[in-house]
Design a protein around this motif. Structure first.
Motif, short mmCIF file in Angstrom:
data_model
loop_
_atom_site.label_atom_id
_atom_site.label_comp_id
_atom_site.label_asym_id
_atom_site.label_seq_id
_atom_site.Cartn_x
_atom_site.Cartn_y
_atom_site.Cartn_z
N LEU A 6 -73.67 183.85 78.66
CA LEU A 6 -73.02 184.10 79.94
C LEU A 6 -73.08 182.83 80.77
N THR A 7 -71.91 182.25 81.06
CA THR A 7 -71.87 180.98 81.78
C THR A 7 -70.58 180.84 82.58
N GLN A 8 -70.68 180.22 83.73
CA GLN A 8 -69.48 179.96 84.53
C GLN A 8 -68.77 178.71 84.03
N TYR A 9 -69.45 177.87 83.30
CA TYR A 9 -68.89 176.59 82.87
C TYR A 9 -68.81 176.52 81.36
N TYR A 10 -67.58 176.33 80.83
CA TYR A 10 -67.41 176.28 79.39
C TYR A 10 -66.11 175.52 79.09
N PRO A 11 -66.05 174.83 77.94
CA PRO A 11 -64.82 174.10 77.61
C PRO A 11 -63.60 175.04 77.63
N PRO A 12 -62.45 174.53 78.02
CA PRO A 12 -62.05 173.14 78.00
C PRO A 12 -62.51 172.31 79.20
N GLU A 13 -63.26 172.90 80.11
CA GLU A 13 -63.81 172.12 81.21
C GLU A 13 -64.73 171.05 80.61
N VAL A 14 -64.89 169.95 81.34
CA VAL A 14 -65.75 168.89 80.87
C VAL A 14 -66.92 168.72 81.83
N PRO A 17 -73.01 170.74 81.50
CA PRO A 17 -73.27 172.14 81.11
C PRO A 17 -72.27 172.64 80.06
N GLN A 18 -71.01 172.28 80.23
CA GLN A 18 -69.98 172.74 79.29
C GLN A 18 -70.27 172.23 77.88
N GLU A 19 -70.59 170.97 77.77
CA GLU A 19 -70.88 170.38 76.46
C GLU A 19 -72.15 170.98 75.85
N ARG A 20 -73.18 171.09 76.66
CA ARG A 20 -74.47 171.62 76.20
C ARG A 20 -74.32 173.06 75.69
N LEU A 21 -73.62 173.89 76.45
CA LEU A 21 -73.50 175.30 76.08
C LEU A 21 -72.54 175.50 74.91
N SER A 22 -71.49 174.70 74.83
CA SER A 22 -70.59 174.77 73.69
C SER A 22 -71.33 174.38 72.41
N TYR A 23 -72.10 173.32 72.49
CA TYR A 23 -72.90 172.88 71.34
C TYR A 23 -73.88 173.97 70.93
N GLN A 41 -62.15 181.77 83.93
CA GLN A 41 -61.01 180.92 83.63
C GLN A 41 -61.37 179.48 83.98
N PRO A 42 -61.00 178.52 83.14
CA PRO A 42 -61.39 177.14 83.39
C PRO A 42 -60.74 176.57 84.65
N ASN A 43 -61.59 176.05 85.54
CA ASN A 43 -61.10 175.52 86.81
C ASN A 43 -61.97 174.40 87.37
N TYR A 44 -63.07 174.12 86.73
CA TYR A 44 -64.02 173.13 87.26
C TYR A 44 -63.61 171.73 86.80
N PRO A 45 -63.67 170.72 87.61
CA PRO A 45 -64.33 170.61 88.90
C PRO A 45 -63.40 170.72 90.11
N HIS A 46 -62.10 170.86 89.89
CA HIS A 46 -61.16 170.79 91.01
C HIS A 46 -60.82 172.13 91.64
N GLN A 48 -59.02 174.35 90.39
CA GLN A 48 -57.62 174.62 90.05
C GLN A 48 -57.57 175.05 88.59
N LEU A 49 -56.80 176.09 88.32
CA LEU A 49 -56.69 176.63 86.97
C LEU A 49 -56.13 175.58 86.00
N TYR A 50 -56.72 175.48 84.82
CA TYR A 50 -56.24 174.55 83.81
C TYR A 50 -54.89 175.05 83.27
N ARG A 51 -54.07 174.11 82.88
CA ARG A 51 -52.75 174.43 82.34
C ARG A 51 -52.87 175.35 81.12
N GLY A 52 -52.02 176.36 81.09
CA GLY A 52 -52.00 177.29 79.96
C GLY A 52 -52.90 178.50 80.14
#
Length: 161
Positions: A6-14, A17-23, A41-46, A48-52
């Protein structure tokens, strides 16, 4: 073992935390564990929702990564152009609550694993662990929790019990 990450940060965000948890998710899956990731939904750090990606309020979207890990994504309050503390808190709380919408899609779980910050997710993880009769592991990646405890704003053990 069936693990819910359970995480708020996950790829495709960069970010770290995203890299550590994905790994970690991929490592656990390679070791034979069944891993599900519950994130927003991916939106970090701006903010704003990521494209797609879409940000439907009452829907849980599912995708699979290249290793077959199921990634469930829920709604989050977007903070584009809003940088103050209050909007960030609303962002954190929105995911902590919307993550509960994934309840029917989670299935059986042996372990609920979260990384904090954000701290509000600890309450969601506690509820999942309790209702799913699973163990919970909280990884504190940032010492701000220790600072809040030392200053008397939090009681020791109140976030992890």
């Amino acid at each position: 073992m069936r693990i819910l990450l359970l995480t708020q940060y996950y790829p495709p965000e960069v970010g770290a935390p995203q890299e550590r948890l994905s790994y970690l998710a991929k490592y656990l899956a390679r070791r034979g564990h069944q891993v599900k990731v519950l994130t927003c939904q991916p939106n970090y750090p701006h903010g704003q929702l990521y494209r797609g990606y879409e940000n439907p309020l009452w829907k849980v979207k599912s995708e699979r990564d290249e290793q077959g890990i199921e990634i469930l994504r829920t709604w989050v309050y977007l903070t584009k152009g809003r940088r103050n503390f209050s909007y960030r808190v609303v962002n954190f709380l929105s995911f902590a609550f919307s993550a509960l919408l994934a309840w029917p899609r989670i299935g059986s779980v042996d372990l609920v694993l979260i990384e904090t910050p954000p701290i509000f997710l600890s309450f969601t993880a506690s509820l999942y662990a309790l209702l799913k009769r699973a163990r919970k592991v909280v990884y504190f990646a940032d010492p701000w929790v220790s600072f809040a405890t030392e200053l008397g704003y939090l009681k020791r053990g109140s976030l992890t019990t």
